[in-house]
Design a protein around this motif. Structure first.
Motif, PDB file in Angstrom:
ATOM      1  N   ALA A 192       0.846  -1.261  -0.174  1.00 12.82           N
ATOM      2  CA  ALA A 192       0.162   0.017  -0.108  1.00 12.82           C
ATOM      3  C   ALA A 192       0.723   1.334   0.012  1.00 12.82           C
ATOM      4  O   ALA A 192       2.025   1.404   0.550  1.00 12.82           O
ATOM      5  N   SER A 193       0.441   2.320  -0.494  1.00 18.17           N
ATOM      6  CA  SER A 193       1.179   3.589  -0.670  1.00 18.17           C
ATOM      7  C   SER A 193       0.646   4.439   0.405  1.00 18.17           C
ATOM      8  O   SER A 193       1.478   5.274   0.764  1.00 18.17           O
ATOM      9  N   ASP A 194      -0.638   4.176   0.642  1.00 19.45           N
ATOM     10  CA  ASP A 194      -1.075   5.109   1.974  1.00 19.45           C
ATOM     11  C   ASP A 194      -1.968   4.314   2.828  1.00 19.45           C
ATOM     12  O   ASP A 194      -2.542   3.316   2.169  1.00 19.45           O
ATOM     13  N   ILE A 195      -2.201   4.843   4.073  1.00 13.58           N
ATOM     14  CA  ILE A 195      -3.150   4.323   4.957  1.00 13.58           C
ATOM     15  C   ILE A 195      -4.035   5.614   5.414  1.00 13.58           C
ATOM     16  O   ILE A 195      -3.597   6.647   5.804  1.00 13.58           O
ATOM     17  N   HIS A 196      -5.291   5.307   5.221  1.00 11.09           N
ATOM     18  CA  HIS A 196      -6.178   6.305   5.561  1.00 11.09           C
ATOM     19  C   HIS A 196      -7.095   5.641   6.929  1.00 11.09           C
ATOM     20  O   HIS A 196      -7.550   4.641   6.802  1.00 11.09           O
ATOM     21  N   ILE A 197      -7.279   6.548   8.014  1.00 12.55           N
ATOM     22  CA  ILE A 197      -7.914   6.131   9.092  1.00 12.55           C
ATOM     23  C   ILE A 197      -8.676   7.275   9.431  1.00 12.55           C
ATOM     24  O   ILE A 197      -8.532   8.557   9.619  1.00 12.55           O
ATOM     25  N   GLU A 198     -10.153   6.928   9.149  1.00 16.78           N
ATOM     26  CA  GLU A 198     -11.158   7.827   8.730  1.00 16.78           C
ATOM     27  C   GLU A 198     -12.373   7.619   9.891  1.00 16.78           C
ATOM     28  O   GLU A 198     -12.902   6.729   9.909  1.00 16.78           O
ATOM     29  N   GLU A 273      -9.934  12.924  14.887  1.00 18.31           N
ATOM     30  CA  GLU A 273      -9.066  13.275  13.844  1.00 18.31           C
ATOM     31  C   GLU A 273      -8.674  12.297  12.849  1.00 18.31           C
ATOM     32  O   GLU A 273      -8.772  11.333  13.241  1.00 18.31           O
ATOM     33  N   ARG A 274      -8.677  12.955  11.797  1.00 22.65           N
ATOM     34  CA  ARG A 274      -8.427  11.869  10.573  1.00 22.65           C
ATOM     35  C   ARG A 274      -6.857  12.044  10.024  1.00 22.65           C
ATOM     36  O   ARG A 274      -6.364  12.960  10.167  1.00 22.65           O
TER      37      ARG A 274
END
Length: 560
Positions: A192-198, A273-274
């Motif tokens: 993965a290039s990015d991890i998003h925690i939403e 917080e995102r």
């Protein structure tokens, strides 16, 4: 109640399949199933689906005890596969595996599980919404307990810096530390290039960007939101008490034998917080130019441009289109003992021995412009500027190129011809742009078909119209479509390659720049001079079976 529409929404069956089932004869009565159901009143989709299952002789389950599902059953399948195929292994005995599904006619998925478990597969029908909820819960539990991470030893997840862990004080928080570590390991494992925690009102979602596409991974319990956020902020040396302002940080990790650099950004939202983390594998080797997907003609033109002793070579494209990788590959090719190469970047993504690389630090006044100004006193032959984003940097790059230096840089534009209006917008003089810029490489990334499962595809008339081709032109080609298998995690694609267009500045192009012509006029002239545009290069890759028409169209819609 519209029985057909309700069943279509409650399951993953297409409308035509629902209609076919309703028209078929009931196993209970010698009339159609639709007629049998229409004589009854149903209060919910559950009741309607339950009655349909009775008519079809299938088992139905209303409430799914997700906590009772053994994690070993999902160890060898991914959450993406489970969601895409609407299946979830539920129970297992010596001869049979019971599988939850909202699509009982998906025989391919059933066959996959029959081969995987080497047992007879028995479908157990449920609604689509409840199945998706059960899939999320089971895979959340699997991730939290570190299932599927057998290969990791205790010392494999190791922070480079001696970070004080404020969350280790309580026993209740230990699972959160394991959860974050397993999340980072899984992101590296799946490339993965990015991890998003939403965060959202009632839950939170973790998503990975893989090959440019975002995928839902799992949903941690909402009660763990603050603990997960605090743990990540502690690892990045951020202020865990400040939750009202955006923060940026960095996490250097040694994870599973790899040196990984994580850039972290937090933004306060209405529900918490995102967090977005960009992963960079520092242990990876800079690829050769020949391996990036350039056509033979493009490689020849680019090779001539980077061998110049002066001028500016710009690499343009949207965010995440591989611009930095192209620059690094070019620098690696130019990196010789008799050449002095200096770079100023934000941040330094790849370290190359033999090249002086400077990290931008705006807090102490070290910007692209100030660094570039100092470089001119370092006797460089080649200068790389991470990005031209203001007039001062643009003018300094132009002056450096006019005084006998080859300058490489990036610019955010949609195509190659758009670089010139962009520099004019920054305030640069047309005659300086025309005399300094030697060429512009514009590129985008498209996904590559999985070689294990791609299948031949006969394009429809609509698809041919989208790429401007006739059926005769694709007759002897190798057009393929994405399928999905265990090698590509059911995505149908593995990795990415680039499509590009290279504009070399000729005399007639210089004249147009001096006249402040728009990008469309400049592009038409460049094509007349022999430039191969994005779409044509992409069509070559489609006809060679490297990518799909769908992927090409979605990434070159502005050029069609």
């Amino acid at each position: 109640m519209d029985i057909q529409n309700v069943l279509s929404k409650a399951t993953t069956l297409p409308l035509d399949q629902v209609a076919a089932i309703l028209k078929s004869n009931s196993v209970i009565r010698p009339i159609s199933i639709g007629e049998a159901l229409s004589t009854k009143d149903f209060a919910s989709a559950d009741e309607l689906l339950s009655e349909l299952c009775k008519e079809l002789g299938l088992d139905f389950i209303k409430e799914i005890p997700a906590n009772d599902i053994l994690l070993d059953l999902v160890r060898d399948i991914s959450i993406n596969y489970a969601k895409q195929n609407a299946i979830l292994p539920y129970k297992e005995d010596q001869q049979t595996v019971t599988v939850l599904t909202s699509n009982p006619v998906n025989m391919r998925a059933m066959d996959d599980l029959r081969v995987l478990f080497n047992k007879r597969v028995k479908p157990l029908i449920t609604t689509h919404a409840k199945l998706q909820d059960a899939i999320n819960k089971v895979f959340e539990k699997a991730t939290a307990s570190l299932q599927g991470l057998e290969g990791i030893e205790e010392g494999d997840v190791d922070l480079e810096d001696n970070i004080i862990d404020l969350l280790e004080a309580g026993d209740d928080d230990a699972p959160v530390i394991k959860l974050v570590n397993s999340l980072l390991f899984r992101a590296v494992k799946e490339k993965a290039s990015d991890i998003h925690i939403e965060p959202y009102e009632k839950d939170m979602v973790v998503r990975f960007r893989i090959d440019g596409v975002l995928f839902d991974i799992f949903k941690p319990p909402k009660r763990l939101q603050n603990s997960i956020t605090s743990r990540i902020k502690v690892m990045a040396n951020l202020n865990i008490a400040e939750k009202r302002l955006p923060q940026d940080g960095r996490i250097p990790l040694k994870l599973g034998g790899k040196d990984v650099d994580i850039r972290l950004s937090t933004v306060p939202t209405a529900h918490g917080e995102r967090i977005v983390m960009r992963l960079q594998d520092r242990s990876s080797v800079v690829p050769e130019l020949e391996r990036l997907g350039f056509s033979q003609n493009s490689l020849k033109v680019l090779g001539e441009l980077i061998q110049r002793t002066d001028g500016i070579l710009l690499v343009t494209g949207p965010t995440g289109s591989g611009k930095s990788t192209t620059l690094y590959a070019s620098l690696a090719k130019l990196n010789k003992i008799d050449v002095n190469i200096l770079t100023i970047e934000d941040p330094v993504e790849q370290r190359i021995h033999g090249i002086g690389q400077v990290q931008v630090n705006a807090k102490i006044g070290l910007t692209f412009a100030s660094g570039l100004r100092s470089f001119l006193r370092q006797d460089p032959d080649i200068i790389m500027v991470g990005e031209i984003r203001d007039l001062e940097t643009c003018e300094l790059a132009i002056n450096a190129s006019l005084t006998g230096h080859l300058v490489l840089s990036t610019l955010h534009t949609n195509d190659s011809a758009g670089a010139f209006p962009r520099m004019l917008d920054l305030g640069a003089e047309p005659f300086l742009i025309a005399t300094s810029v030697a060429g512009v490489v514009a590129q985008r990334l498209i996904r590559v078909l999985c070689p294990h499962c791609k299948a031949p595809h006969d394009p429809t008339d609509e698809e041919l119209n989208l790429i401007g081709m006739t059926r005769a032109q694709v007759k002897n080609s190798q057009v393929c479509k994405a399928v999905g298998c265990e090698h590509c995690n059911q995505k149908g694609y593995v990795g990415r390659t680039q499509i590009q267009e290279i504009l070399t500045v000729s005399e007639d192009i210089r004249t147009l720049i001096m006249q402040r012509k728009d990008s469309a006029t400049i592009k038409r002239q460049a094509i007349a001079n022999g430039m191969i545009p994005f779409r044509d290069h992409g069509i070559q890759k489609v006809l060679s079976g490297i990518t799909t028409i769908e992927e090409l169209v979605s990434n070159t819609q502005l050029d069609i």
